[in-house]
Design a protein around this motif. Sequence first.
Motif, PDB file in Angstrom:
ATOM      1  N   MET A 172      15.213  24.309  -1.531  1.00  0.00           N
ATOM      2  CA  MET A 172      14.142  24.236  -0.546  1.00  0.00           C
ATOM      3  C   MET A 172      12.844  23.732  -1.176  1.00  0.00           C
ATOM      4  SD  MET A 172      11.156  25.932   0.482  1.00  0.00           S
ATOM      5  CE  MET A 172      11.325  27.529  -0.307  1.00  0.00           C
ATOM      6  N   ALA A 173      12.521  24.262  -2.354  1.00  0.00           N
ATOM      7  CA  ALA A 173      11.304  23.842  -3.042  1.00  0.00           C
ATOM      8  C   ALA A 173      11.378  22.365  -3.433  1.00  0.00           C
ATOM      9  CB  ALA A 173      11.077  24.703  -4.284  1.00  0.00           C
ATOM     10  N   SER A 174      12.559  21.919  -3.865  1.00  0.00           N
ATOM     11  CA  SER A 174      12.718  20.515  -4.252  1.00  0.00           C
ATOM     12  C   SER A 174      12.556  19.584  -3.056  1.00  0.00           C
ATOM     13  CB  SER A 174      14.092  20.301  -4.896  1.00  0.00           C
ATOM     14  OG  SER A 174      14.219  21.067  -6.081  1.00  0.00           O
ATOM     15  N   TRP A 175      13.096  19.986  -1.908  1.00  0.00           N
ATOM     16  CA  TRP A 175      12.899  19.184  -0.707  1.00  0.00           C
ATOM     17  C   TRP A 175      11.416  19.028  -0.378  1.00  0.00           C
ATOM     18  CZ3 TRP A 175      17.170  21.990   2.607  1.00  0.00           C
ATOM     19  CH2 TRP A 175      18.408  21.386   2.338  1.00  0.00           C
ATOM     20  N   GLU A 176      10.698  20.128  -0.469  1.00  0.00           N
ATOM     21  CA  GLU A 176       9.271  20.049  -0.148  1.00  0.00           C
ATOM     22  C   GLU A 176       8.525  19.173  -1.143  1.00  0.00           C
ATOM     23  OE1 GLU A 176       5.396  22.765   0.997  1.00  0.00           O
ATOM     24  OE2 GLU A 176       7.415  23.596   1.084  1.00  0.00           O
ATOM     25  N   MET A 177       8.887  19.263  -2.416  1.00  0.00           N
ATOM     26  CA  MET A 177       8.225  18.437  -3.428  1.00  0.00           C
ATOM     27  C   MET A 177       8.491  16.953  -3.163  1.00  0.00           C
ATOM     28  SD  MET A 177       6.612  20.563  -5.437  1.00  0.00           S
ATOM     29  CE  MET A 177       6.273  19.664  -6.937  1.00  0.00           C
ATOM     30  N   ILE A 178       9.726  16.607  -2.790  1.00  0.00           N
ATOM     31  CA  ILE A 178      10.050  15.210  -2.485  1.00  0.00           C
ATOM     32  C   ILE A 178       9.264  14.744  -1.266  1.00  0.00           C
ATOM     33  CG2 ILE A 178      11.876  13.637  -1.715  1.00  0.00           C
ATOM     34  CD1 ILE A 178      13.839  15.355  -3.379  1.00  0.00           C
ATOM     35  N   GLY A 179       9.184  15.589  -0.262  1.00  0.00           N
ATOM     36  CA  GLY A 179       8.463  15.222   0.951  1.00  0.00           C
ATOM     37  C   GLY A 179       6.980  15.020   0.732  1.00  0.00           C
ATOM     38  N   ARG A 180       6.457  15.569  -0.350  1.00  0.00           N
ATOM     39  CA  ARG A 180       5.027  15.480  -0.621  1.00  0.00           C
ATOM     40  C   ARG A 180       4.665  14.296  -1.516  1.00  0.00           C
ATOM     41  NH1 ARG A 180       1.837  19.481   0.568  1.00  0.00           N
ATOM     42  NH2 ARG A 180       0.457  18.971  -1.171  1.00  0.00           N
ATOM     43  N   THR A 181       5.642  13.532  -1.966  1.00  0.00           N
ATOM     44  CA  THR A 181       5.333  12.385  -2.814  1.00  0.00           C
ATOM     45  C   THR A 181       4.664  11.284  -1.993  1.00  0.00           C
ATOM     46  OG1 THR A 181       7.527  11.443  -2.443  1.00  0.00           O
ATOM     47  CG2 THR A 181       7.251  12.870  -4.371  1.00  0.00           C
ATOM     48  N   GLY A 182       3.984  10.399  -2.687  1.00  0.00           N
ATOM     49  CA  GLY A 182       3.310   9.299  -1.994  1.00  0.00           C
ATOM     50  C   GLY A 182       1.869   9.637  -1.679  1.00  0.00           C
ATOM     51  N   VAL A 183       1.156   8.659  -1.141  1.00  0.00           N
ATOM     52  CA  VAL A 183      -0.244   8.829  -0.801  1.00  0.00           C
ATOM     53  C   VAL A 183      -0.430   8.567   0.691  1.00  0.00           C
ATOM     54  CG1 VAL A 183      -1.003   8.104  -3.094  1.00  0.00           C
ATOM     55  CG2 VAL A 183      -0.839   6.398  -1.249  1.00  0.00           C
ATOM     56  N   ILE A 184      -1.595   8.996   1.216  1.00  0.00           N
ATOM     57  CA  ILE A 184      -1.942   8.699   2.597  1.00  0.00           C
ATOM     58  C   ILE A 184      -3.251   7.920   2.607  1.00  0.00           C
ATOM     59  CG2 ILE A 184      -0.740  10.709   3.520  1.00  0.00           C
ATOM     60  CD1 ILE A 184      -3.466  12.052   3.832  1.00  0.00           C
ATOM     61  N   HIS A 185      -3.450   7.142   3.651  1.00  0.00           N
ATOM     62  CA  HIS A 185      -4.631   6.286   3.733  1.00  0.00           C
ATOM     63  C   HIS A 185      -5.570   6.693   4.865  1.00  0.00           C
ATOM     64  CE1 HIS A 185      -3.189   3.335   0.780  1.00  0.00           C
ATOM     65  NE2 HIS A 185      -1.991   3.535   1.303  1.00  0.00           N
ATOM     66  N   THR A 186      -5.346   7.852   5.446  1.00  0.00           N
ATOM     67  CA  THR A 186      -6.215   8.327   6.518  1.00  0.00           C
ATOM     68  C   THR A 186      -7.043   9.513   6.030  1.00  0.00           C
ATOM     69  OG1 THR A 186      -4.420   9.738   7.339  1.00  0.00           O
ATOM     70  CG2 THR A 186      -4.675   7.560   8.356  1.00  0.00           C
ATOM     71  N   ARG A 187      -8.255   9.619   6.573  1.00  0.00           N
ATOM     72  CA  ARG A 187      -9.133  10.714   6.142  1.00  0.00           C
ATOM     73  C   ARG A 187      -8.589  12.053   6.623  1.00  0.00           C
ATOM     74  NH1 ARG A 187     -12.932  13.712   8.510  1.00  0.00           N
ATOM     75  NH2 ARG A 187     -13.573  12.367  10.249  1.00  0.00           N
ATOM     76  N   PRO A 188      -8.472  13.035   5.725  1.00  0.00           N
ATOM     77  CA  PRO A 188      -8.097  14.387   6.159  1.00  0.00           C
ATOM     78  C   PRO A 188      -9.216  14.988   7.019  1.00  0.00           C
ATOM     79  CG  PRO A 188      -7.824  14.108   3.772  1.00  0.00           C
ATOM     80  CD  PRO A 188      -8.609  12.933   4.267  1.00  0.00           C
ATOM     81  N   ASP A 189      -8.894  16.055   7.714  1.00  0.00           N
ATOM     82  CA  ASP A 189      -9.908  16.752   8.495  1.00  0.00           C
ATOM     83  C   ASP A 189     -10.843  17.521   7.568  1.00  0.00           C
ATOM     84  OD1 ASP A 189      -8.864  15.886  10.919  1.00  0.00           O
ATOM     85  OD2 ASP A 189      -7.511  17.622  11.085  1.00  0.00           O
ATOM     86  N   TYR A 190     -12.097  17.632   7.983  1.00  0.00           N
ATOM     87  CA  TYR A 190     -13.020  18.489   7.231  1.00  0.00           C
ATOM     88  C   TYR A 190     -12.640  19.954   7.425  1.00  0.00           C
ATOM     89  CZ  TYR A 190     -16.182  14.646   6.118  1.00  0.00           C
ATOM     90  OH  TYR A 190     -16.725  13.492   5.606  1.00  0.00           O
ATOM     91  N   GLY A 191     -12.194  20.289   8.628  1.00  0.00           N
ATOM     92  CA  GLY A 191     -11.735  21.651   8.875  1.00  0.00           C
ATOM     93  C   GLY A 191     -12.831  22.695   8.884  1.00  0.00           C
ATOM     94  N   ILE A 192     -14.070  22.275   9.085  1.00  0.00           N
ATOM     95  CA  ILE A 192     -15.183  23.232   9.141  1.00  0.00           C
ATOM     96  C   ILE A 192     -15.455  23.524  10.610  1.00  0.00           C
ATOM     97  CG2 ILE A 192     -17.566  23.700   8.472  1.00  0.00           C
ATOM     98  CD1 ILE A 192     -17.303  21.557   6.318  1.00  0.00           C
ATOM     99  N   THR A 193     -14.924  24.623  11.081  1.00  0.00           N
ATOM    100  CA  THR A 193     -15.053  24.954  12.504  1.00  0.00           C
ATOM    101  C   THR A 193     -16.111  26.019  12.771  1.00  0.00           C
ATOM    102  OG1 THR A 193     -13.256  26.568  12.298  1.00  0.00           O
ATOM    103  CG2 THR A 193     -12.665  24.328  12.966  1.00  0.00           C
ATOM    104  N   SER A 194     -16.451  26.787  11.764  1.00  0.00           N
ATOM    105  CA  SER A 194     -17.485  27.812  11.923  1.00  0.00           C
ATOM    106  C   SER A 194     -18.091  28.139  10.571  1.00  0.00           C
ATOM    107  CB  SER A 194     -16.907  29.077  12.565  1.00  0.00           C
ATOM    108  OG  SER A 194     -15.945  29.674  11.708  1.00  0.00           O
ATOM    109  N   VAL A 195     -19.271  28.739  10.604  1.00  0.00           N
ATOM    110  CA  VAL A 195     -19.965  29.113   9.383  1.00  0.00           C
ATOM    111  C   VAL A 195     -20.892  30.282   9.695  1.00  0.00           C
ATOM    112  CG1 VAL A 195     -21.906  27.516   9.738  1.00  0.00           C
ATOM    113  CG2 VAL A 195     -21.294  28.219   7.420  1.00  0.00           C
ATOM    114  N   MET A 196     -21.109  31.146   8.719  1.00  0.00           N
ATOM    115  CA  MET A 196     -22.018  32.269   8.913  1.00  0.00           C
ATOM    116  C   MET A 196     -23.460  31.784   8.747  1.00  0.00           C
ATOM    117  SD  MET A 196     -20.247  34.858   9.753  1.00  0.00           S
ATOM    118  CE  MET A 196     -21.569  36.083   9.665  1.00  0.00           C
ATOM    119  N   VAL A 197     -24.275  32.040   9.740  1.00  0.00           N
ATOM    120  CA  VAL A 197     -25.705  31.750   9.684  1.00  0.00           C
ATOM    121  C   VAL A 197     -26.430  33.073   9.891  1.00  0.00           C
ATOM    122  CG1 VAL A 197     -27.637  30.480  10.694  1.00  0.00           C
ATOM    123  CG2 VAL A 197     -25.368  29.438  10.608  1.00  0.00           C
ATOM    124  N   GLY A 198     -27.001  33.587   8.819  1.00  0.00           N
ATOM    125  CA  GLY A 198     -27.566  34.924   8.893  1.00  0.00           C
ATOM    126  C   GLY A 198     -26.451  35.934   9.083  1.00  0.00           C
TER     127      GLY A 198
END
Length: 404
Positions: free
Chosen positions: A43-69
């Motif tokens: 299972m781990a080897s399958w995931e490692m193979i699936g993760r090879t290569g690069v992507i050319h699209t910007r990942p999400d910033y993923g900042i949906t909330s933040v503590m202010v005060g």
Amino acid sequence: MLYHAFEFQQRMFEPVRDAARMAGALFGPALFASQGRLGREIMASWEMIGRTGVIHTRPDYGITSVMVGNREAAVSEVPVHVTPFGTLLNFRKDVDVTQPKVLLVAPLSGHFATLLRSTARTMLQDHDVFITDWHSARDIPWTAGRFGFDEYVEHIIDFLHVMGPGSHVVAVCQPCVQALVAAAVMAQAGDPDQPSSLTLMAGPVDVRVNPTKVNDLATSHPFEWFERNLISTVPLPCAGAGRRVYPGVLQLIAFLSMNKERHIKAHLDLHGHLTRGETEKAEAIKTFYDEYFAVLDLTAEFYLETIDKVFQRALLPKGELTYKGRPVDPSAIRRTALLTVEGERDDICSLGQTVAAHDLASKLKPFRKRHHMQAGVGHYGVFSGRKWDGQVYPIVRNMILASE
């Protein structure tokens, strides 16, 4: 041909990655649950193979909330100003409070601006944060024109005009040079929108000081070698087909080769965590490499001019740099407070290269200058991680507040 060969290799191997991902999705849970260590290894080897290569699209910033005060504020991404080459992106919070405006200037060096995700998230607590969200040259039609060193500086200046007077600039890594140039050009012109403060973090202001492997690579070959061997043409069917670029994957390979033992160990550790079901540890490594393997192509003119002006001839510290044909004079900076930050163990931008900005801003009053050397961190630790949050950021925040 280099770009075409890489694209061909990526597409040829994609069915293998797809098959590994599909097998992991269909059979991975059952193998992990019932087949003992051998099943978990598969299972781990399958995931490692699936993760090879690069992507050319910007990942999400993923900042949906933040503590202010003492309250949690929702965060939305608002494009404030868009050009073919970059977006001035505002992380807008749903709070009715006035905070200092900060332009976070991201590197244009093979990765997307999301590399500064944690930097932005931390600064959002106390600031109205804007970021230079650069576009990949792979996706920019050649009809949009050139984007070189001067155009980068021009974008910083234009973004500050959009943000208005009283803004602050925090530049990370490679754009410390362009940010300092922008501040100098605006000061020379008496521009009312020149920044109130300028923070330069781990940037190559003067690469002649304590040269690193990165500096040695830039000077070990003549300028023509870089143009002949590292520049490629974007192939069809990309939107930027026909544009000359420095492929982001080459920058990724260069970074990987600098610390190959560390990256090999990280992937061996990832395989081990996946095998043992150590989800949290595995996710931390996967999150880092999801970002690291998202590559951005640079325009050929920006890459080559940076090699020439910053790394080979060091024009700014020599007093020989020009912007649109006119000399750049950092000593004209008198209203913009200056903070420089360096990391003790930085092997990309070594100690002394960033603090050199203080000598260039020679007419800036001493009380408007400050330098901080952060002990125990490498390049990325200057602007992300525990010591950034707990030790570096408070100094940056205080400089901005003192300059309001």
